[in-house]
Design a protein around this motif. Structure first.
Motif, PDB file in Angstrom:
ATOM      1  N   ARG A 128       7.332  14.182   5.492  1.00 25.44           N
ATOM      2  CA  ARG A 128       6.082  14.169   4.726  1.00 25.44           C
ATOM      3  C   ARG A 128       5.203  15.373   5.097  1.00 25.44           C
ATOM      4  O   ARG A 128       4.066  15.243   5.501  1.00 25.44           O
ATOM      5  N   PRO A 134       3.108   9.187   8.835  1.00 28.17           N
ATOM      6  CA  PRO A 134       1.956  10.065   8.609  1.00 28.17           C
ATOM      7  C   PRO A 134       2.382  11.353   7.907  1.00 28.17           C
ATOM      8  O   PRO A 134       3.537  11.784   8.018  1.00 28.17           O
ATOM      9  N   THR A 135       1.459  11.967   7.184  1.00 29.27           N
ATOM     10  CA  THR A 135       1.725  13.319   6.705  1.00 29.27           C
ATOM     11  C   THR A 135       1.420  14.293   7.847  1.00 29.27           C
ATOM     12  O   THR A 135       0.602  14.017   8.728  1.00 29.27           O
ATOM     13  N   ILE A 136       2.104  15.418   7.829  1.00 35.88           N
ATOM     14  CA  ILE A 136       1.854  16.472   8.807  1.00 35.88           C
ATOM     15  C   ILE A 136       1.642  17.770   8.037  1.00 35.88           C
ATOM     16  O   ILE A 136       1.923  17.854   6.836  1.00 35.88           O
ATOM     17  N   ASN A 181      -0.007  21.044  12.689  1.00 37.89           N
ATOM     18  CA  ASN A 181       0.868  20.303  13.605  1.00 37.89           C
ATOM     19  C   ASN A 181       2.009  21.172  14.103  1.00 37.89           C
ATOM     20  O   ASN A 181       2.330  21.186  15.299  1.00 37.89           O
ATOM     21  N   TRP A 194       5.545   9.649  18.302  1.00 36.62           N
ATOM     22  CA  TRP A 194       4.816   8.979  17.224  1.00 36.62           C
ATOM     23  C   TRP A 194       5.338   7.564  17.011  1.00 36.62           C
ATOM     24  O   TRP A 194       4.549   6.616  16.895  1.00 36.62           O
ATOM     25  N   ALA A 248       3.106   4.251  17.537  1.00 36.56           N
ATOM     26  CA  ALA A 248       2.830   3.426  16.354  1.00 36.56           C
ATOM     27  C   ALA A 248       3.470   2.046  16.450  1.00 36.56           C
ATOM     28  O   ALA A 248       3.119   1.141  15.674  1.00 36.56           O
TER      29      ALA A 248
END
Length: 439
Positions: free
Chosen positions: A312, A88-90, A94, A67, A71
């Motif tokens: 998150r 990001p939220t997961i 996931n 990630w 990103a």
């Protein structure tokens, strides 16, 4: 899939580790300091751990390594709580897709846990032994607010691993707890249970609210009150009527805590009644729920589990209303959460009429599934609906389900396992892990 006796043996080993871990004294000391820390000091502590955690996750886990590379973000740029929004939220999907992508330790050095939770999505997570010790110390800290010492004798009604060859009750040697089967709470078994409980002389009773309420009702109807310092609850939402029953029969206050199998957030009530998010355990965000202005979803970033860092993580649990912005009269620095809208399950019924609280636990340890739901068509007649996933073994799943039901509920039940492509959702869109149906 690990069988019941082997799983119980591993659990006892884990409890021994928690009690004898060399870092336990230092953890307890740090936890005591944190609860009375100035809010700015608590935030600085969170940010120190967050910086280390983010860099660790980016370096050690396949998911976050990919990630951050995709990103184009340097992990060192995440320095403050405000910087979390850049990540990001997961969620469960996931983790369910590939749990090993989040592993930062070799798998052999981490402890696995499985849950279908409130969503019905099967997930396997891991934690370090140190994380388990830290959580235990955090819970013991909360108990101490109500006068319950760390190693005080307790009666625990939290499931079924007692049932079967062990009988209805047994002592867990690693902790000295008296375990009582949640699936044998009947007037017929009460004399045996009560004799073991009184001989144990508990300082507190602990367990699922539904199990404790059944036990309290039996004691009240038999005219056998059991006085303890505290009633420790978790895993279910506890209603006002149930709380009154528990306090009347047991004579102590309800000590409730909120958590998840993923261990991303932990909260507990204080003697003043406020539900505090333990800021030294994890960073808690509450994000708006679409089309529900009075509801917010709990998102957690744990600060203790270096084996399986989840940044998150969307728990799927929601808080209702706004917490009181004023400091809690108890004087502790941890912020107030508000009312958690968590799991509420109807009790199933065995073929002989016994209640089966929190029936989703009958299928929580299955593997190779994307989704699972256990349904009751009639007393003692159950259907387990499964959506196959990676590594699914039809015969192994069916055998595990039937063995678990036989071991923890008892003989005489009818169990059917049915494969499906998708399990129907409720009107709210959630997959209920346990459901009672009509004939």
């Amino acid at each position: 899939m690990i069988g019941g006796p082997v799983r119980e043996l591993l659990t006892d080993v884990q409890y021994r580790v928690r009690g004898a871990h060399p870092l336990r004294p230092g953890m307890r000391s740090a936890l005591r300091r944190a609860e009375r820390a100035d809010p700015r000091e608590l935030r600085r502590m969170q940010e120190r751990r967050l910086r280390l955690l983010v860099r660790w996750a980016a370096a050690r886990t396949p998911y976050y390594r990919r990630w951050f590379a995709d990103a184009g973000l340097d992990p060192r740029d995440v320095r403050t709580l405000d910087d979390l929004a850049a990540l990001p939220t997961i969620g469960r999907d996931n983790v369910a897709a590939d749990p090993t992508a989040f592993l930062a330790y070799p798998r052999r050095l981490a402890w696995p846990a499985r849950s279908s939770g409130t969503s019905g999505t099967v997930v396997t997570v891991y934690r370090s032994p140190g994380s388990a010790v830290y959580e235990r110390c955090a819970l013991e800290r909360q108990w101490s607010w109500f006068g319950v010492p760390p190693r005080a004798p307790r009666v625990v009604l939290r499931g079924s691993t007692v049932a079967g060859p062990h009988g209805i009750t047994r002592i867990r040697p690693a902790t000295g707890e008296l375990l009582v089967s949640s699936f044998h709470l009947t007037a017929e078994h009460l004399p045996e249970i009560l004799a073991a409980v009184r001989a144990h002389a508990p300082v507190a009773v602990e367990g699922w609210p539904s199990s404790l309420t059944l036990f309290a009702t039996l004691l009240r109807d038999a005219g056998e009150p059991l006085r303890v310092r505290a009633v420790i609850t978790s895993s279910e939402v506890i209603g006002a009527a149930a709380a009154r029953t528990l306090e009347e029969v047991f004579g102590g206050p309800v000590v409730d805590h909120y958590g998840q199998t993923e261990r991303v957030a932990l909260a507990g009530n204080c003697p003043c009644g406020g539900l505090h998010a333990f800021g030294d355990y994890g960073i808690v965000e509450t994000l708006p729920v679409p089309d529900a202005p009075q509801r917010r979803e709990i998102v957690g970033t744990p600060l203790h589990n270096w084996a399986f860092p989840l940044l998150r993580y969307r728990t799927g649990d929601e808080v209702v209303g706004e917490p009181d912005p004023a400091p809690c009269p108890c004087g502790r620095s941890f912020p107030l959460l508000g009312a958690v809208d968590g799991r509420v399950e109807d009790a199933f019924t065995a073929a002989d009429g016994r209640p089966i609280p929190l029936p989703h636990t009958l299928v929580k340890n299955l593997t190779g599934l994307r989704e699972v739901q256990v349904a009751q068509h009639a007393p003692g007649r159950f259907e387990v609906r499964v959506v196959p996933g990676h590594g699914y073994d039809r015969e192994a799943v069916a055998a595990a389900v039937r063995a678990t039901v036989h071991r923890v509920v008892g003989p005489g039940q009818t169990v059917e396992v049915r494969e499906t492509e998708r399990i129907p959702r409720s009107a709210s869109g959630k997959l209920r892990p346990a459901i009672v149906l009509g004939e």
